[in-house]
Scaffold this motif. Structure first.
Motif, PDB file in Angstrom:
ATOM      1  N   LYS A  34       0.783  -1.241   0.027  1.00  0.00           N
ATOM      2  CA  LYS A  34       0.144  -0.054  -0.106  1.00  0.00           C
ATOM      3  C   LYS A  34       0.799   1.163  -0.192  1.00  0.00           C
ATOM      4  CE  LYS A  34      -0.593   0.239   5.046  1.00  0.00           C
ATOM      5  NZ  LYS A  34      -1.549   0.353   6.311  1.00  0.00           N
ATOM      6  N   ASN A  35       2.146   1.194   0.339  1.00  0.00           N
ATOM      7  CA  ASN A  35       2.941   2.289   0.223  1.00  0.00           C
ATOM      8  C   ASN A  35       3.792   2.309  -0.965  1.00  0.00           C
ATOM      9  OD1 ASN A  35       2.472   3.327   2.892  1.00  0.00           O
ATOM     10  ND2 ASN A  35       3.770   1.349   3.739  1.00  0.00           N
ATOM     11  N   SER A  36       3.388   1.782  -1.907  1.00  0.00           N
ATOM     12  CA  SER A  36       4.122   1.819  -3.322  1.00  0.00           C
ATOM     13  C   SER A  36       3.895   3.297  -3.910  1.00  0.00           C
ATOM     14  CB  SER A  36       3.473   0.925  -4.443  1.00  0.00           C
ATOM     15  OG  SER A  36       3.530  -0.493  -3.846  1.00  0.00           O
ATOM     16  N   ARG A  37       4.955   3.700  -4.371  1.00  0.00           N
ATOM     17  CA  ARG A  37       4.710   5.224  -5.154  1.00  0.00           C
ATOM     18  C   ARG A  37       4.662   4.728  -6.842  1.00  0.00           C
ATOM     19  NH1 ARG A  37       7.972   8.504  -1.439  1.00  0.00           N
ATOM     20  NH2 ARG A  37       6.736   8.278   0.544  1.00  0.00           N
ATOM     21  N   VAL A  38       3.830   5.153  -7.414  1.00  0.00           N
ATOM     22  CA  VAL A  38       3.515   4.659  -8.452  1.00  0.00           C
ATOM     23  C   VAL A  38       3.013   6.023  -9.667  1.00  0.00           C
ATOM     24  CG1 VAL A  38       2.219   3.293 -10.311  1.00  0.00           C
ATOM     25  CG2 VAL A  38       2.621   2.368  -7.859  1.00  0.00           C
ATOM     26  N   ALA A  39       3.800   6.025 -10.539  1.00  0.00           N
ATOM     27  CA  ALA A  39       3.306   7.019 -11.593  1.00  0.00           C
ATOM     28  C   ALA A  39       3.522   6.529 -13.047  1.00  0.00           C
ATOM     29  CB  ALA A  39       4.271   8.530 -11.378  1.00  0.00           C
ATOM     30  N   VAL A  40       2.814   5.930 -13.590  1.00  0.00           N
ATOM     31  CA  VAL A  40       2.992   5.259 -14.975  1.00  0.00           C
ATOM     32  C   VAL A  40       2.200   6.121 -15.898  1.00  0.00           C
ATOM     33  CG1 VAL A  40       3.698   3.261 -13.739  1.00  0.00           C
ATOM     34  CG2 VAL A  40       1.025   3.550 -14.527  1.00  0.00           C
ATOM     35  N   GLU A  41       2.827   6.066 -17.225  1.00  0.00           N
ATOM     36  CA  GLU A  41       1.975   6.432 -18.398  1.00  0.00           C
ATOM     37  C   GLU A  41       1.883   5.343 -19.378  1.00  0.00           C
ATOM     38  OE1 GLU A  41       1.041   9.557 -18.126  1.00  0.00           O
ATOM     39  OE2 GLU A  41       2.337  10.221 -16.520  1.00  0.00           O
ATOM     40  N   VAL A  42       0.990   5.255 -19.989  1.00  0.00           N
ATOM     41  CA  VAL A  42       0.599   4.241 -21.091  1.00  0.00           C
ATOM     42  C   VAL A  42       0.498   4.820 -22.426  1.00  0.00           C
ATOM     43  CG1 VAL A  42      -0.769   2.153 -21.535  1.00  0.00           C
ATOM     44  CG2 VAL A  42      -0.176   2.890 -19.155  1.00  0.00           C
ATOM     45  N   ASN A  47      -1.318  -3.039 -31.716  1.00  0.00           N
ATOM     46  CA  ASN A  47      -0.537  -4.234 -31.544  1.00  0.00           C
ATOM     47  C   ASN A  47       0.789  -3.918 -30.544  1.00  0.00           C
ATOM     48  OD1 ASN A  47      -2.399  -6.189 -32.332  1.00  0.00           O
ATOM     49  ND2 ASN A  47      -1.568  -5.806 -34.612  1.00  0.00           N
ATOM     50  N   LEU A  48       0.630  -2.803 -29.794  1.00  0.00           N
ATOM     51  CA  LEU A  48       1.836  -2.379 -29.101  1.00  0.00           C
ATOM     52  C   LEU A  48       1.368  -1.538 -28.098  1.00  0.00           C
ATOM     53  CD1 LEU A  48       4.986  -1.996 -28.549  1.00  0.00           C
ATOM     54  CD2 LEU A  48       4.863   0.073 -30.361  1.00  0.00           C
ATOM     55  N   ILE A  49       1.982  -1.860 -26.946  1.00  0.00           N
ATOM     56  CA  ILE A  49       1.579  -1.379 -25.602  1.00  0.00           C
ATOM     57  C   ILE A  49       3.110  -0.803 -25.091  1.00  0.00           C
ATOM     58  CG2 ILE A  49       0.354  -1.283 -23.377  1.00  0.00           C
ATOM     59  CD1 ILE A  49      -1.509  -1.397 -25.714  1.00  0.00           C
ATOM     60  N   THR A  50       3.205   0.412 -24.844  1.00  0.00           N
ATOM     61  CA  THR A  50       4.488   0.951 -23.917  1.00  0.00           C
ATOM     62  C   THR A  50       3.978   1.572 -22.692  1.00  0.00           C
ATOM     63  OG1 THR A  50       5.222   1.545 -26.092  1.00  0.00           O
ATOM     64  CG2 THR A  50       6.146   2.449 -24.029  1.00  0.00           C
ATOM     65  N   VAL A  51       4.859   0.966 -21.643  1.00  0.00           N
ATOM     66  CA  VAL A  51       4.289   1.484 -20.241  1.00  0.00           C
ATOM     67  C   VAL A  51       5.860   2.060 -19.685  1.00  0.00           C
ATOM     68  CG1 VAL A  51       3.712   0.597 -17.906  1.00  0.00           C
ATOM     69  CG2 VAL A  51       2.640  -0.411 -19.856  1.00  0.00           C
ATOM     70  N   ASN A  52       5.624   3.220 -19.270  1.00  0.00           N
ATOM     71  CA  ASN A  52       6.733   4.165 -18.973  1.00  0.00           C
ATOM     72  C   ASN A  52       6.401   4.968 -17.539  1.00  0.00           C
ATOM     73  OD1 ASN A  52       9.301   5.027 -18.996  1.00  0.00           O
ATOM     74  ND2 ASN A  52       9.067   5.818 -21.091  1.00  0.00           N
ATOM     75  N   GLY A  53       7.440   5.061 -16.887  1.00  0.00           N
ATOM     76  CA  GLY A  53       7.382   5.942 -15.569  1.00  0.00           C
ATOM     77  C   GLY A  53       8.269   5.502 -14.310  1.00  0.00           C
ATOM     78  N   GLU A  54       7.536   5.765 -13.351  1.00  0.00           N
ATOM     79  CA  GLU A  54       8.775   5.531 -12.060  1.00  0.00           C
ATOM     80  C   GLU A  54       7.684   4.773 -11.099  1.00  0.00           C
ATOM     81  OE1 GLU A  54       9.308   8.866 -14.579  1.00  0.00           O
ATOM     82  OE2 GLU A  54       7.760   9.096 -12.996  1.00  0.00           O
ATOM     83  N   VAL A  55       8.499   3.883 -10.591  1.00  0.00           N
ATOM     84  CA  VAL A  55       7.810   3.057  -9.424  1.00  0.00           C
ATOM     85  C   VAL A  55       8.724   2.563  -8.244  1.00  0.00           C
ATOM     86  CG1 VAL A  55       6.686   0.736  -9.031  1.00  0.00           C
ATOM     87  CG2 VAL A  55       6.048   2.166 -11.070  1.00  0.00           C
ATOM     88  N   THR A  56       8.430   2.971  -7.199  1.00  0.00           N
ATOM     89  CA  THR A  56       9.200   2.359  -5.866  1.00  0.00           C
ATOM     90  C   THR A  56       8.274   1.725  -5.252  1.00  0.00           C
ATOM     91  OG1 THR A  56      10.570   4.374  -5.995  1.00  0.00           O
ATOM     92  CG2 THR A  56      10.686   3.124  -3.971  1.00  0.00           C
ATOM     93  N   SER A  57       8.562   0.200  -5.024  1.00  0.00           N
ATOM     94  CA  SER A  57       7.637  -0.734  -4.446  1.00  0.00           C
ATOM     95  C   SER A  57       8.338  -1.687  -3.909  1.00  0.00           C
ATOM     96  CB  SER A  57       6.710  -1.072  -5.394  1.00  0.00           C
ATOM     97  OG  SER A  57       5.653  -2.204  -4.536  1.00  0.00           O
ATOM     98  N   GLN A  58       7.792  -2.364  -3.082  1.00  0.00           N
ATOM     99  CA  GLN A  58       8.314  -3.684  -2.343  1.00  0.00           C
ATOM    100  C   GLN A  58       8.006  -4.949  -3.083  1.00  0.00           C
ATOM    101  OE1 GLN A  58      10.837  -3.663   0.079  1.00  0.00           O
ATOM    102  NE2 GLN A  58      10.503  -1.418  -0.065  1.00  0.00           N
ATOM    103  N   VAL A  59       7.149  -4.696  -3.967  1.00  0.00           N
ATOM    104  CA  VAL A  59       6.653  -5.949  -4.828  1.00  0.00           C
ATOM    105  C   VAL A  59       6.708  -5.614  -6.258  1.00  0.00           C
ATOM    106  CG1 VAL A  59       4.757  -6.329  -3.184  1.00  0.00           C
ATOM    107  CG2 VAL A  59       4.190  -4.936  -4.872  1.00  0.00           C
ATOM    108  N   HIS A  60       6.832  -6.936  -6.913  1.00  0.00           N
ATOM    109  CA  HIS A  60       7.062  -7.149  -8.586  1.00  0.00           C
ATOM    110  C   HIS A  60       5.875  -7.834  -9.159  1.00  0.00           C
ATOM    111  CE1 HIS A  60      11.034  -5.105  -7.588  1.00  0.00           C
ATOM    112  NE2 HIS A  60      11.069  -6.150  -6.527  1.00  0.00           N
ATOM    113  N   PRO A  61       4.652  -7.052  -9.325  1.00  0.00           N
ATOM    114  CA  PRO A  61       3.568  -7.795 -10.068  1.00  0.00           C
ATOM    115  C   PRO A  61       4.239  -7.877 -11.583  1.00  0.00           C
ATOM    116  CG  PRO A  61       3.244  -5.431  -9.718  1.00  0.00           C
ATOM    117  CD  PRO A  61       4.362  -5.859  -9.242  1.00  0.00           C
TER     118      PRO A  61
END
Length: 266
Positions: A34-42, A47-61
């Motif tokens: 719940k303390n993840s810092r997430v800021a992603v742009e899509v 047929n192409l998806i790009t995910v870019n941004g900044e994430v600081t988290s203890q998990v790796h989904p």
């Protein structure tokens, strides 16, 4: 008489698919940390998806799996995520906002949801059409004073002969609309019926439908997009609290229309 207009787009619109992907990624992080810092742009399309941004988290989904569940297995997925900037993180860690900016809130007594009437009509119309035609599409409703003047609907995989009566029934049944069949101009698929939509027809980008995500074009907005951002990003949380302040004030009976401005520094 004042003329007001607003549009709305369906969940099948490319920009809204990107918003949904961004928030699905955010949810995946917050579900386990719940303390993840997430800021992603899509960005997505063709047929192409790009995910870019900044994430600081203890998990790796498994982000690729999350994205493919939404768009399908035939898409190439590019993911490029870095940790949140230490300078920004330091400010948030000591209680500061995750960004500098101005956020606005609004509420009006003219509708039950305290949203602008033209916005409510366009959203309600889009949602009800989408229930029958769950594809890419847009609606727009224009008011002249309190009366509906024009309605524009473009929806993928529809036939005008079926769509027009559906649209008329929805508009005329809406208790907030003053409409008669003879007085309203209906523009149904004005460029013609169409079957190629979504990512097959156009590229989408998260955060591009800011006016639709807020209050429609008649009300000014501030800040940035909501999608893919955790609560420390005040583009989102600041806008939410500004809306709450406005709603609470209207509910108190002290005003029929409220505008709120909030400013944050990192």
């Amino acid at each position: 008489m004042s003329i007001k207009t607003a549009e709305f787009c369906s969940p099948g619109h490319p920009d809204k698919i990107c918003d949904f992907i961004a928030d699905s990624i955010l949810d995946a992080y917050l579900a386990e940390d719940k303390n993840s810092r997430v800021a992603v742009e899509v960005m997505g399309g063709h047929n192409l998806i790009t995910v870019n941004g900044e994430v600081t988290s203890q998990v790796h989904p498994d982000l690729e799996s999350i994205v493919k569940k939404i768009v399908g297995e035939n898409y190439k997925i590019i993911i490029n995520l870095s940790k949140q900037s230490p300078s920004i993180a330091h400010g948030v860690d000591i209680g500061g906002a995750g960004d500098q900016g101005i956020m606005k809130g609004y509420a009006t007594a003219e509708t039950e949801n305290m949203m602008p009437k033209e916005y409510e009509l366009a959203r309600n119309l889009c949602q009800k059409i989408y229930e029958k035609y769950p594809y890419d599409g847009k609606t727009q409703v224009t008011l002249n004073g309190d009366s509906v003047q024009a309605v524009v609907v473009s929806f993928q995989n529809t036939k005008n002969i079926d769509l027009l009566p559906l649209v008329k029934n929805i508009i005329e049944a809406d208790l907030t609309a003053k409409a008669s069949a003879s007085a309203v101009e209906y523009l149904i698929n004005p460029a013609g019926e169409w079957s190629q939509g979504g990512f097959d027809a156009d590229t989408g980008l998260s955060g591009r439908k800011l006016i639709i995500d807020n209050y429609g074009p008649e009300i000014t907005i501030g800040g940035g997009s909501f999608s893919g951002k955790d609560y420390t990003k005040v583009d989102r949380s600041g806008a939410y609290i500004a809306r709450k302040i406005a709603v609470d004030y209207v509910k108190s009976g002290k005003a029929k229309e409220v505008f709120v401005k909030l400013a944050y520094a990192i």
